[in-house]
Motif scaffolding. Structure first.
Motif, PDB file in Angstrom:
ATOM      1  N   ASP A   1      -2.290  10.495  -5.215  1.00  0.00           N
ATOM      2  CA  ASP A   1      -2.925  10.910  -6.239  1.00  0.00           C
ATOM      3  C   ASP A   1      -1.803  11.898  -6.997  1.00  0.00           C
ATOM      4  OD1 ASP A   1      -2.730  13.092  -4.630  1.00  0.00           O
ATOM      5  OD2 ASP A   1      -4.664  13.540  -4.706  1.00  0.00           O
ATOM      6  N   ASN A   2      -2.120  12.456  -8.046  1.00  0.00           N
ATOM      7  CA  ASN A   2      -1.029  13.422  -8.897  1.00  0.00           C
ATOM      8  C   ASN A   2      -0.033  12.488  -9.442  1.00  0.00           C
ATOM      9  OD1 ASN A   2      -2.224  16.057  -8.129  1.00  0.00           O
ATOM     10  ND2 ASN A   2      -1.156  15.792  -6.060  1.00  0.00           N
ATOM     11  N   VAL A   3      -0.566  11.394 -10.041  1.00  0.00           N
ATOM     12  CA  VAL A   3       0.504  10.570 -10.926  1.00  0.00           C
ATOM     13  C   VAL A   3      -0.227  10.732 -12.389  1.00  0.00           C
ATOM     14  CG1 VAL A   3       1.166   8.281 -11.463  1.00  0.00           C
ATOM     15  CG2 VAL A   3       0.689   8.877  -9.138  1.00  0.00           C
ATOM     16  N   SER A   4       0.727  11.121 -13.257  1.00  0.00           N
ATOM     17  CA  SER A   4       0.396  11.352 -14.589  1.00  0.00           C
ATOM     18  C   SER A   4      -0.343  10.088 -15.317  1.00  0.00           C
ATOM     19  CB  SER A   4       1.353  11.777 -15.209  1.00  0.00           C
ATOM     20  OG  SER A   4       2.419  10.819 -15.774  1.00  0.00           O
TER      21      SER A   4
ATOM     22  N   MET B   1      -3.999  -1.266  -7.784  1.00  0.00           N
ATOM     23  CA  MET B   1      -5.402  -0.434  -7.421  1.00  0.00           C
ATOM     24  C   MET B   1      -4.872   1.033  -7.224  1.00  0.00           C
ATOM     25  SD  MET B   1      -7.291  -3.114  -4.832  1.00  0.00           S
ATOM     26  CE  MET B   1      -5.929  -3.510  -3.862  1.00  0.00           C
ATOM     27  N   GLY B   2      -5.330   1.736  -8.077  1.00  0.00           N
ATOM     28  CA  GLY B   2      -5.077   3.098  -8.011  1.00  0.00           C
ATOM     29  C   GLY B   2      -4.467   3.607  -9.452  1.00  0.00           C
ATOM     30  N   PRO B   3      -3.624   4.944  -9.200  1.00  0.00           N
ATOM     31  CA  PRO B   3      -3.577   5.888  -8.208  1.00  0.00           C
ATOM     32  C   PRO B   3      -4.938   6.397  -7.723  1.00  0.00           C
ATOM     33  CG  PRO B   3      -2.492   6.455 -10.347  1.00  0.00           C
ATOM     34  CD  PRO B   3      -3.289   5.268 -10.681  1.00  0.00           C
TER      35      PRO B   3
ATOM     36  N   LEU C   1       0.853  -1.085   0.051  1.00  0.00           N
ATOM     37  CA  LEU C   1      -0.068   0.000   0.026  1.00  0.00           C
ATOM     38  C   LEU C   1       1.009   1.252  -0.081  1.00  0.00           C
ATOM     39  CD1 LEU C   1      -3.163   0.563   2.257  1.00  0.00           C
ATOM     40  CD2 LEU C   1      -1.745   2.294   1.365  1.00  0.00           C
ATOM     41  N   ILE C   2       1.085   1.954  -0.976  1.00  0.00           N
ATOM     42  CA  ILE C   2       1.761   3.290  -1.404  1.00  0.00           C
ATOM     43  C   ILE C   2       1.191   4.391  -0.973  1.00  0.00           C
ATOM     44  CG2 ILE C   2       3.329   4.251  -2.954  1.00  0.00           C
ATOM     45  CD1 ILE C   2       3.884   1.703  -3.914  1.00  0.00           C
ATOM     46  N   SER C   3       1.545   5.257  -0.158  1.00  0.00           N
ATOM     47  CA  SER C   3       0.932   6.572   0.191  1.00  0.00           C
ATOM     48  C   SER C   3       2.179   7.559   0.252  1.00  0.00           C
ATOM     49  CB  SER C   3      -0.100   6.519   1.429  1.00  0.00           C
ATOM     50  OG  SER C   3      -0.393   7.818   1.672  1.00  0.00           O
ATOM     51  N   VAL C   4       2.585   8.166  -0.830  1.00  0.00           N
ATOM     52  CA  VAL C   4       3.688   9.119  -0.684  1.00  0.00           C
ATOM     53  C   VAL C   4       3.223  10.044  -1.602  1.00  0.00           C
ATOM     54  CG1 VAL C   4       5.472   7.275  -0.294  1.00  0.00           C
ATOM     55  CG2 VAL C   4       4.863   7.828  -2.759  1.00  0.00           C
ATOM     56  N   PRO C   5       4.017  11.306  -1.438  1.00  0.00           N
ATOM     57  CA  PRO C   5       3.628  12.360  -2.439  1.00  0.00           C
ATOM     58  C   PRO C   5       3.720  11.711  -4.099  1.00  0.00           C
ATOM     59  CG  PRO C   5       4.919  13.229  -0.919  1.00  0.00           C
ATOM     60  CD  PRO C   5       5.052  11.708  -0.619  1.00  0.00           C
ATOM     61  N   GLY C   6       2.781  12.391  -4.859  1.00  0.00           N
ATOM     62  CA  GLY C   6       2.695  11.829  -6.308  1.00  0.00           C
ATOM     63  C   GLY C   6       3.806  11.967  -7.165  1.00  0.00           C
ATOM     64  N   ASP C   7       4.767  12.710  -6.810  1.00  0.00           N
ATOM     65  CA  ASP C   7       6.135  12.717  -7.317  1.00  0.00           C
ATOM     66  C   ASP C   7       6.965  11.411  -7.374  1.00  0.00           C
ATOM     67  OD1 ASP C   7       5.897  15.329  -8.395  1.00  0.00           O
ATOM     68  OD2 ASP C   7       7.218  16.197  -6.571  1.00  0.00           O
TER      69      ASP C   7
END
Lengths: 324, 528
Positions: free
Chosen positions: B158-161, B180-182, B131-137
């Motif tokens: 979020d903020n993944v292109s 699953m995601g972004p 489960l990955i929750s880091v800034p989109g960069d």
């Protein structure tokens, strides 16, 4: 929590030469998943949990999930012999551990750090800074570097370097104060370019100043700074600098920067700020891009305390600026 | 301890410090102690730092005393403020520093901290989901690392292109793994809630959803109807975009087809790109199990011809799935939702002043806002929104409602630099109060989303604010809400509904019903 036989996953590349003969260590300090051992003969060595990255003078261990070094009371003595570290109620067999040693193969010529990489690092540091600020963890080094400030440069005079290093050593919150972490990162960034004619004397100057003033900081911070002045850095820092040298993709560089910044409460971010500062110094000798002034301004050191109120922080900063 | 009286901003304040000899605590613990004591009433400044010369000088300069007796390896706790507050802060710090070990140990026993995926695998080799929750960069790079280590990924970030999303999902597909995601906020995998999931019973209905709150609504409704969930997989909102091609929904659908525990499948999304929809529906037709599809706002006939079961709303999807599982007709239909409460609505609406004509929807769940717009539009109500559906209008100023307005308070404009309203409903509550005060508001329509990660008492502050508003003596608009959650959630759905009803809120069974009610009232007001 019971003690037990712990498995060593990897050992840092400076560990074998420390453990060439039987040694008696004392426990210097204990944390949940880390313990620092110290000996008169070989100095300090760290035992870290698997979640930590490798470090030159550290052994990484696979610890049980409920492990807590602080709950192991009693005898502080630890002995080393026949490939085994033996403490009170625990032991570590390091004979099967792999050796971690940084590799920097295939790079024939050191190019300047790519400007877009510096911009990217400033951006991720800025993002991190804003997130830290929301938790009252912001450090002046992190905030200032992300905005373009640089405290040292290749053209800084020896007197200015001494003023800065002396002011920053031991300064700020944390077990390894922010100023120390910043300087460590700064040195790490400069290190690969140490033979560049415009950087050699600056690097040497900062190294000597660190040796001179590091007695003013904590034992643990001195342990890491002592390695830094000899060019030894942790795996995460090494990997990031390596990516910068290779002109790796923004995604890779950002992910490695995150690894560095994830260390500790603010230490990782402060070290990242130092790395960015150092890389800007390197870039400046190629393009004079960041050098601007020979006398970069001082950050507000009070802010490194993470003062309780914005008002207090503003008041302290104002005071410091006026004092200059 | 050495109290020092120091003038501070024109008033007499104390400052004092305490030295803890040779005390080593990790930086996170030191920060926690500093944060705790600095928040104590009467404390103006607090500092917890090692006693290096530089730090001692800073303390002196800041008027926090001269800790001359401290060495670099000693810890100094220094405070300034009211005298009593300083004393309390120092004793609190001492207690915290001595208890940090126990507190940390408790946390440690629950779960050891892991800061890299590689380390996680070394510690727990059987791990197969990150489960990955880091800034989109950083998110795409972390996801790629996890996939290369053989793990499925839930990408909370979020903020993944789109380009990065496609690359990561293509890599995962090559390795028969799922991303699953972004921006995937919720999932339930093998009974384990991830992100903002609810506590629902396990069962035989499997879901794949490109909508977080949509997935929550369907799983909760299934639970309320007495059935359970086998797996609930999120895909992220862009998965059914033409460029991504529904890679995750197709993988999830295949996984549910193969899963012996899953007997009925539910797919939820906003309308996909046509080519993607056809691919998914073709796969669904060949599933060998009943598949219920809710592509919010899509033309039912276009879906029905693929031999799947079409649901018109999120709740309808749950009801159809449960009915298929039990082999009975669906228990309720859309028309009945409105009729069931008509009498109560007519009675409450009769107290509204004629000038109150508009619906003001204030949502924490983006899909609830979307679905409510669809339902209102079907009832002839064109609305403004910060996330308008086709046929509705964008708001010029998202902070200011105009005519019928339905806002998604979880959208970027409202969450930049702030927690999501599901976590901290303060901003959402302020908007609700503002709408209550608007003399043109006929209905304030809102949601409460419960579950792990959500605010623990979402109704408490809101009902207090509603009570304050009602005590002003002015007539108030109708308040209509729905609570997305279950009684097993940490917030207890029944408890939240009771609190809302006590405050005069009409509470619907589902989001669709709440929207129907609101539209019904607004149309009555318009007719008048």
């Amino acid at each position: 929590m019971a003690g037990g036989i712990l498995t060593a996953l990897s050992i840092g590349y400076l560990v074998p030469q420390m453990l060439q003969q039987p040694i008696h260590f004392m426990t210097h300090s204990r944390f949940r998943h880390a313990i620092n051992l110290v000996s008169d003969d070989v100095g300090m060595m760290a035992l870290l949990g698997a979640a930590s990255g490798n470090a030159p003078k550290a052994i990484r261990l696979n610890l049980p999930t409920d492990w807590d070094w602080r709950r192991l009371s009693g005898d502080r003595r630890v002995t080393w012999g026949n490939g085994v570290l033996l403490g009170h109620g625990w032991s570590v067999d390091v004979r099967q551990a792999s050796l971690w040693s940084p590799q920097r193969d295939g790079i024939q010529e050191l190019r300047e750090p790519a400007p877009r990489t510096l911009d990217k690092l400033a951006q991720v540091l800025g993002t991190h800074s804003r997130e830290q600020r929301s938790c009252n963890l912001s450090s002046v080094f992190v905030g200032s570097l992300s905005l373009g400030w640089n405290g040292l440069s290749a053209t800084s005079s020896p007197a200015l370097c001494e003023e800065r290093v002396r002011a920053w050593i031991g300064c700020g919150p944390g077990l390894t104060p922010s100023g120390d972490d910043y300087l460590l990162g700064y040195l790490a960034a400069l290190w690969p370019w140490q033979r560049h004619p415009d950087l050699t004397s600056h690097l040497e100057c900062v190294r000597e100043l660190l040796k001179k003033y590091m007695c003013g900081t904590t034992d643990i911070s001195r342990f890491y700074l002592g390695q830094a002045v000899e060019g030894h850095f942790s795996e995460s820092i090494h990997d990031l600098i390596d990516a910068v040298i290779r002109h790796a993709t923004d995604e890779e560089t950002s992910a490695l920067a995150a690894d560095v910044m994830n260390h500790g409460a603010t230490s990782g971010a402060d070290a990242m700020a130092g790395i960015l500062g150092g890389l800007r110094t390197v870039a400046s000798v190629f393009h004079r891009r960041w050098s601007g002034s020979d006398e970069p301004s001082m950050p507000c050191p009070q802010e490194t305390y993470g003062m309780a109120t914005h008002e207090a922080r503003d008041a302290s900063c104002k005071h410091t600026m006026e004092r200059q | 301890m050495r109290p020092v009286n120091t003038p501070w901003k024109g008033s007499e304040m104390s400052s004092c410090f305490k030295i803890f000899k040779n005390l080593y605590r990790d930086s996170v613990s030191l920060m926690q102690v500093s944060a705790r004591i600095s928040k104590l009433p009467g404390v103006a400044q607090a500092s917890v730092a090692m006693g290096t010369e530089a730090n001692r000088a800073q303390l002196r300069d800041a008027g926090l005393g001269d800790a001359a007796g401290a060495g670099p390896n000693d810890l100094i706790v220094a405070v300034a403020g009211d005298e009593d507050a300083c004393e309390l802060a120092l004793s609190t710090a001492a207690d915290l520093l001595s208890s940090v070990e126990e507190a940390d140990s408790a946390a440690c026993n629950a779960k050891a901290a892991v800061v890299s995926l590689q380390a996680m695998l070394e510690a727990e080799p059987a791990t197969n989901l990150a489960l990955i929750s880091v800034p989109g960069d950083y998110a795409a790079a972390e996801a790629e690392k996890a996939i290369r280590l053989g793990m499925n990924v839930m990408l909370f970030s979020d903020n993944v292109s789109l380009q990065q999303e496609k690359a990561v999902k293509t890599l995962a597909r090559e390795r028969r793994l799922m991303v699953m995601g972004p921006d995937c906020g919720t999932a339930i995998v093998n009974g384990m809630p991830l992100g903002f999931a609810n506590v629902v019973r396990r069962g035989a209905i499997g879901l794949v959803a490109a909508s977080g709150t949509g997935l929550q609504e369907v799983t909760c409704r299934i639970d309320q109807l007495g059935a359970g969930v086998s797996q609930a997989l999120g895909t992220g909102g862009h998965d059914l975009h033409e460029e991504i091609g529904g890679i995750s929904m197709l993988h999830g659908l295949d996984a549910l087809i193969e899963d012996a525990q899953t007997r009925v499948i539910v797919l939820v999304s906003k309308p996909p790109a046509q080519a993607v929809a056809e691919k998914i529906l073709a796969r669904a037709r060949a599933a060998g199990k009943p598949v219920v599809v809710n592509f919010l706002g899509a033309e039912p006939a276009l879906i029905e011809r693929w031999g799947v079961h079409v649901a018109s709303t999120l709740a309808d999807a749950a009801e159809r799935a449960v009915a298929l599982l039990k082999d009975v007709p669906p228990a309720i239909n859309d028309d009945a939702r409105e009729v069931a409460a008509r009498e109560a609505l007519v009675e409450r609406r009769s107290q509204l002043a004629p000038r109150r004509r508009y619906i003001r929807g204030v949502f924490a769940g983006g899909t609830f806002c979307y679905e409510s717009q669809l339902i209102c539009q079907r009832q002839g109500i064109v609305a403004f929104s910060n996330t308008p559906i086709k046929g509705n209008h964008p708001l010029d100023n998202v902070w200011q409602s105009t005519a019928h307005t339905l806002v998604d308070m979880g959208d970027d404009a409202f969450t930049r630099g702030r927690p999501h309203p599901m976590i901290d409903p303060t901003l959402r509550n302020e908007r609700i109060v503002a709408e209550l005060r608007d003399p043109e508001t006929a209905v304030v329509l809102f949601d409460l989303v419960l579950g792990y990660g959500a605010a623990l008492e979402p109704a408490a502050e809101l009902t207090t604010l509603i009570g304050d508003a009602s005590r002003t003596g002015n007539d108030l608009p109708l308040l209509i809400a729905h609570v997305c959650g279950t009684d097993a959630d940490p917030q207890n759905r029944n408890h939240q509904i009771h609190a809302l009803r006590e405050a005069g809120v009409l509470v619907a069974n589902c989001n669709a019903q709440a929207a129907y009610w609101a539209a019904y009232v607004a149309n009555l007001q318009k007719a008048e």
